[in-house]
Structures are given as C-alpha cells and as structure tokens.
Write an enzyme that holds these catalytic residues in place. Structure first.
Site, PDB file in Angstrom:
ATOM      1  N   ASP A   1       0.820  -1.214   0.000  1.00 32.76           N
ATOM      2  CA  ASP A   1       0.000   0.000   0.000  1.00 32.76           C
ATOM      3  C   ASP A   1       0.853   1.263   0.000  1.00 32.76           C
ATOM      4  O   ASP A   1       2.083   1.194   0.133  1.00 32.76           O
ATOM      5  CB  ASP A   1      -0.971   0.000   1.206  1.00 32.76           C
ATOM      6  CG  ASP A   1      -0.294  -0.365   2.520  1.00 32.76           C
ATOM      7  OD1 ASP A   1       0.944  -0.336   2.577  1.00 32.76           O
ATOM      8  OD2 ASP A   1      -1.013  -0.666   3.485  1.00 32.76           O
TER       9      ASP A   1
ATOM     10  N   ASN B   1      -6.987  -3.096  14.637  1.00 33.95           N
ATOM     11  CA  ASN B   1      -8.390  -3.304  14.231  1.00 33.95           C
ATOM     12  C   ASN B   1      -8.535  -4.478  13.260  1.00 33.95           C
ATOM     13  O   ASN B   1      -9.609  -4.672  12.683  1.00 33.95           O
ATOM     14  CB  ASN B   1      -8.964  -2.022  13.599  1.00 33.95           C
ATOM     15  CG  ASN B   1      -8.276  -1.652  12.281  1.00 33.95           C
ATOM     16  OD1 ASN B   1      -7.344  -2.313  11.852  1.00 33.95           O
ATOM     17  ND2 ASN B   1      -8.741  -0.586  11.650  1.00 33.95           N
TER      18      ASN B   1
ATOM     19  N   HIS C   1      -6.936  -4.891  10.390  1.00 33.87           N
ATOM     20  CA  HIS C   1      -6.753  -4.620   8.959  1.00 33.87           C
ATOM     21  C   HIS C   1      -5.476  -5.272   8.423  1.00 33.87           C
ATOM     22  O   HIS C   1      -4.530  -5.527   9.167  1.00 33.87           O
ATOM     23  CB  HIS C   1      -6.809  -3.110   8.648  1.00 33.87           C
ATOM     24  CG  HIS C   1      -5.592  -2.324   8.995  1.00 33.87           C
ATOM     25  ND1 HIS C   1      -5.577  -0.944   8.997  1.00 33.87           N
ATOM     26  CD2 HIS C   1      -4.342  -2.689   9.352  1.00 33.87           C
ATOM     27  CE1 HIS C   1      -4.376  -0.519   9.316  1.00 33.87           C
ATOM     28  NE2 HIS C   1      -3.617  -1.546   9.546  1.00 33.87           N
TER      29      HIS C   1
ATOM     30  N   GLU D   1      -9.532  -1.966   5.610  1.00 33.15           N
ATOM     31  CA  GLU D   1     -10.071  -1.710   6.944  1.00 33.15           C
ATOM     32  C   GLU D   1     -11.287  -2.612   7.197  1.00 33.15           C
ATOM     33  O   GLU D   1     -11.846  -3.190   6.250  1.00 33.15           O
ATOM     34  CB  GLU D   1     -10.494  -0.230   7.038  1.00 33.15           C
ATOM     35  CG  GLU D   1      -9.365   0.764   6.777  1.00 33.15           C
ATOM     36  CD  GLU D   1      -8.392   0.922   7.941  1.00 33.15           C
ATOM     37  OE1 GLU D   1      -8.253  -0.019   8.764  1.00 33.15           O
ATOM     38  OE2 GLU D   1      -7.757   1.978   8.032  1.00 33.15           O
TER      39      GLU D   1
END
Ligand code: PGA
Length: 241
Positions: free
Chosen positions: A67, A136, A138, A143
């Site tokens: 990314d 979280n 991800h 996400e």
C-alpha cells in the site's frame, strides 16, 4: 496454518527474515509482497545483513508493496516509498526496475490501481506476501468491512488508522485520509503468506483473526481460508492464543 510464537521482537524478526531468505534461495526471481510499519523493520534489518554477508541475493527479486498513501509526495518522510528506500532498497542490490510501490500521486488513480494489479500478474503473481496486522484487524489498508472480492484500489483510512499513523508525521492533520492498497483478493492470490505481529496491542486482533470467525469485521480473519500461511508472533502478540 503454522503459528510460531517467539520470545521477543528480535526473534520474531530473525524468524521472519529466515523465511524470506529461504524463499529467495529456493527461487532467485521470487516475487515478494512487502509491508511497511513498525513490525517489519527488524526483519528488514536482518535481510540487509543477510544480503551484505552475501547469504542472499536480491538482484533478481521482484517486489510489490502492499500500500501507499494517496496524495503524499513520494519523498515525504511519512511515505512508504521513503520507508522502503530507507529500510531495505538502499541497502541491498535489488534492481530499480524490480521495485513496485503504488504511486499515490499518479494523475489517474483508477488507472494506476488497474496497472498495479496487472503488473503483479505479468510477473507471475506473488510468491510470498508478508503482512502486518492493525489493532483493528486490517491488512494493508483493507479496513474492517472491506469486501473480500476487492483488488488494488483507492480507500478511505479509518480514523483509528490515521491516529496510529500520525506517529510518522509532524502534525496529525498531515496524515492522508486515503490510501491505495492491494485488496483482500490480491493478497489471497499470493502462493504463500507470512503474517507478523508483535506487542501487546496486537494480541486481541491476532487472536480474533486466527481463532475467531471469518468475518469482514476482522479483515485478517480471511487468512484462515488461505492454504499456506505462516504466522510469526512475539510472546506479547501471542499472549491470548
Ligand atoms: P505496524 O502496523 O507494523 O506499524 O504495527 C501494522 C499495520 O497497521 O498493518
């Protein structure tokens, strides 16, 4: 899924580097999918040492990063382009043309995402995809709630992710609101996956991802359905296992 719990961050990094080194030794033109963040920095240090001692050779290796931020100049200190140069590429004999990182300032972002995805398959697909995991759950910038079927695309970053990433920026308002990320589908197509996690703040996410239900709420939980996953944790990240 093979899970290795190591005693500390350094051991996690060494074990991860050994897995990457074995991949390169077995196939000199391996296509590697690479992550950024705090987790893999120790692994990159170990890989640089192995390269400098000529135990591995990056000259035929191809890399695709997971990314990059959208709209951040490529030489910005917070960019993943900069991170990768500083942690790995400037210190090993990889060829410039073998490095691929999404261009977050491309004029036509949709075209950039399409081109990036195609480029991966032009090289025969990813042999080994290395991943970190967010608190979280991800993976990359996929996400919670991300669709399993998505490929490389522009996404909105969650506020939690932006807050965490602000450690790389002088001012939290500088953290971009969007990023380009490989999709879950792109990640799942890799032949092998290596997931790394270290520290207490990752214990819950790692346990949910690897032992809980496969759910979009925890993007990394999809890895339970991949046939070749190795997970390397330090003691703290593995403490709830
Ligand atoms: P970290 O980030 O390695 O900096 O903890 C991992 C991630 O958010 O995917």
């Amino acid at each position: 899924m093979r899970v290795v719990v190591t005693n500390n961050y350094q051991e996690m990094s060494r074990e991860a580097a050994r897995i990457v080194a074995r991949q390169i030794l077995a196939k000199e033109d391996s296509v590697l999918g690479l992550p950024t963040g705090d987790t893999p920095t120790g692994m990159y240090e170990e890989l640089v040492q192995l390269d400098n001692r000529r135990l591995i050779d990056f000259s035929k290796v191809i890399t695709f990063n997971l990314d990059e931020y959208y709209g951040l100049p490529l030489d910005h200190p917070g960019s993943y382009h900069r991170y990768m140069r500083e942690k790995l590429f400037d210190h090993v004999n990889i060829q410039e043309g073998s490095i691929h990182i999404p261009d977050g300032v491309a004029k036509d972002i949709e075209e950039e995402c399409r081109r990036y995805e195609e480029e991966i398959y032009r090289y025969g697909g990813i042999d080994l995809q290395i991943l970190g995991i967010g608190p979280n759950g991800h993976i990359g910038f996929n996400e919670p709630g991300s669709d399993w079927e998505m490929t490389t695309r522009l996404v909105k970053l969650s506020e939690e992710t932006r807050r965490r990433e602000s450690r790389y920026f002088r001012d939290p308002t500088e953290v971009p609101t969007q990023g380009i990320t490989m999709g879950i589908k792109t990640i799942m197509k890799a032949r092998k996956i290596l997931l790394l996690a270290s520290g207490k703040e990752k214990a819950k996410a790692t346990t949910k991802a690897l032992k809980g239900p496969v759910t979009k709420k925890v993007p990394a939980s999809i890895l339970q359905l991949h046939p070749m996953v190795t997970v390397v944790l330090d003691k703290e990240a593995g403490s709830l296992f």
